[in-house]
Design a protein around this motif. Structure first.
Motif, PDB file in Angstrom:
ATOM      1  N   ARG A 150      -7.070  15.646  -5.510  1.00 16.04           N
ATOM      2  CA  ARG A 150      -7.263  15.527  -6.954  1.00 16.04           C
ATOM      3  C   ARG A 150      -7.774  16.858  -7.458  1.00 16.04           C
ATOM      4  O   ARG A 150      -8.460  17.586  -6.732  1.00 16.04           O
TER       5      ARG A 150
ATOM      6  N   ASN B 126      -1.059  15.284   3.755  1.00 17.26           N
ATOM      7  CA  ASN B 126       0.333  15.310   3.286  1.00 17.26           C
ATOM      8  C   ASN B 126       0.848  16.742   3.226  1.00 17.26           C
ATOM      9  O   ASN B 126       0.160  17.634   2.728  1.00 17.26           O
TER      10      ASN B 126
ATOM     11  N   ASP C  11       6.575   9.737   5.548  1.00 20.09           N
ATOM     12  CA  ASP C  11       5.931   9.077   4.412  1.00 20.09           C
ATOM     13  C   ASP C  11       6.987   8.495   3.471  1.00 20.09           C
ATOM     14  O   ASP C  11       8.114   8.995   3.415  1.00 20.09           O
TER      15      ASP C  11
ATOM     16  N   ARG D 225       5.445   1.513  -0.342  1.00 22.73           N
ATOM     17  CA  ARG D 225       4.813   0.318  -0.900  1.00 22.73           C
ATOM     18  C   ARG D 225       5.778  -0.540  -1.706  1.00 22.73           C
ATOM     19  O   ARG D 225       5.515  -1.722  -1.927  1.00 22.73           O
TER      20      ARG D 225
ATOM     21  N   GLU E 123      -1.950  -4.878  -1.358  1.00 24.14           N
ATOM     22  CA  GLU E 123      -2.803  -5.159  -2.514  1.00 24.14           C
ATOM     23  C   GLU E 123      -3.448  -6.534  -2.478  1.00 24.14           C
ATOM     24  O   GLU E 123      -4.261  -6.849  -3.335  1.00 24.14           O
TER      25      GLU E 123
ATOM     26  N   TYR F  84      -4.993  -0.922  -1.801  1.00 22.77           N
ATOM     27  CA  TYR F  84      -6.120  -1.231  -2.670  1.00 22.77           C
ATOM     28  C   TYR F  84      -6.891  -2.454  -2.195  1.00 22.77           C
ATOM     29  O   TYR F  84      -8.076  -2.599  -2.468  1.00 22.77           O
TER      30      TYR F  84
END
Ligand code: C2E
Ligand code: MG
Ligand code: MG
Ligand code: MG
Length: 283
Positions: free
Chosen positions: A63, A117, A179, A203, A239, A258
């Motif tokens: 980030r 990554n 990935d 996902r 999730e 999550y």
């Protein structure tokens, strides 16, 4: 004028007469300055061994801690950075931070692996393996504790060149993962030839595998494919509990999502880890 993301740099240079261009120009300049000021931070998302319930590793997710805008997520700067030729610098900074954190956790008895990554341009940089070896040695982190992730799309685009770099990294004892598996266009022939250890199923296929029979079929057969190729299957985007239960039934190896934990700053994740079963450091 609307231009595609793929012309990020061109827009930044030529597009000063439209709003998007001006915004991107500012962002690129700001981003370069941010890199110089060490504004990148890493959040870490835990990876759980489905069979034992132990936390075995984390994925490092970058980030940009912008002084005014707050945390900027990878969607907001990575493609621009890639087009501006900044991914080499970013990856080196990410590796430094991730290995430093991995060392600290190991010193506290938490034997976590850390996944970093890689981008397309990293695979075209012949000096990457030496940089990685140097960083591992400096932090005293064993190569087996470092995992590197490359998206299926990047691997397929330039498989020959990618394979050379990946072979070198793997020879050092680092684990490699594909990935976002299932979203690219890899043929089984490439999968067969690539020097990889883990498949990270995207996902999109995992999220609803508890209710959607087609997702379920894809997950189940991909676990089998991975195992038949002596690879592990890692499911992203778990999730809820029902998905986790299905993945356990289907013999999936590791999960991330999550439901277990969002990616978090290490100051917040460390107390979370200390309350859970975490792989001890191998002595
Ligand atoms: P990725 O490597 O596939 O990482 C997984 C992304 O999914 C992360 O988004 C993560 O926050 C998100 N995620 C995790 N669990 C769940 C879940 O249960 N549901 C949903 N909906 N999402 C979940 P993030 O952090 O925004 O990163 C996006 C992408 O940016 C990453 O996808 C990766 O391709 C790239 N990226 C992140 N950090 C780096 C880096 O240091 N270097 C490079 N080259 N790329 C990075
Ligand atoms: Mg990843
Ligand atoms: Mg992914
Ligand atoms: Mg992704």
């Amino acid at each position: 004028t609307a231009k595609s993301d793929h012309s990020g740099l061109a827009v930044a240079v030529e597009g000063a007469d439209d709003d998007t261009g001006r915004r991107r120009l500012t962002t690129l300049e700001e981003f370069r300055a941010g890199l110089d000021r060490d504004e990148l931070v890493l959040h870490y998302q835990p990876q759980l061994d489905v069979a034992t319930g132990a936390v075995v590793g984390v994925e490092a997710l970058v980030r940009w801690n912008h002084p005014a805008r707050g945390l900027v997520y990878p969607d907001g700067f990575l493609s621009l950075a890639e087009h501006a030729g900044l991914m080499g610098r970013i990856t080196l900074q990410v590796l430094e931070k991730a290995l430093g954190q991995c060392r600290d956790w190991r010193a506290a008895g938490l034997g976590l692996t850390v996944a970093v990554n890689l981008s397309a341009s990293n695979l075209h940089d012949p000096s990457l393996p030496d940089h990685v070896a140097d960083a591992l040695a400096r932090y005293g982190v064993p190569p087996a504790a470092l995992h590197l992730e490359v998206t299926e799309e990047v691997l397929m685009r330039d498989a020959t060149r990618a394979t050379r770099t990946l072979d070198e990294l793997r020879a050092m004892g680092i684990r490699l993962a594909v990935d976002d598996y299932g979203t690219g266009y890899s043929s089984l022939a490439y999968l067969h030839a690539l020097p990889v250890d883990d498949l990270k199923l995207d996902r999109a296929f995992v999220a609803h595998c508890d209710t959607d029979p087609r997702s379920a079929a894809i997950v189940k057969s991909t676990v089998e494919l991975a195992h038949n190729l002596d690879m592990r299957l890692i499911a992203e985007g778990v999730e809820n509990e029902a998905v986790l239960d299905r993945l356990r039934d289907w013999d999936c190896d590791l999960v991330q999502g999550y439901h277990l934990s969002r990616p978090q700053a290490p100051e917040r994740l460390t107390p979370w880890l200390l309350e859970r079963q975490v792989t001890p450091v191998a002595s």
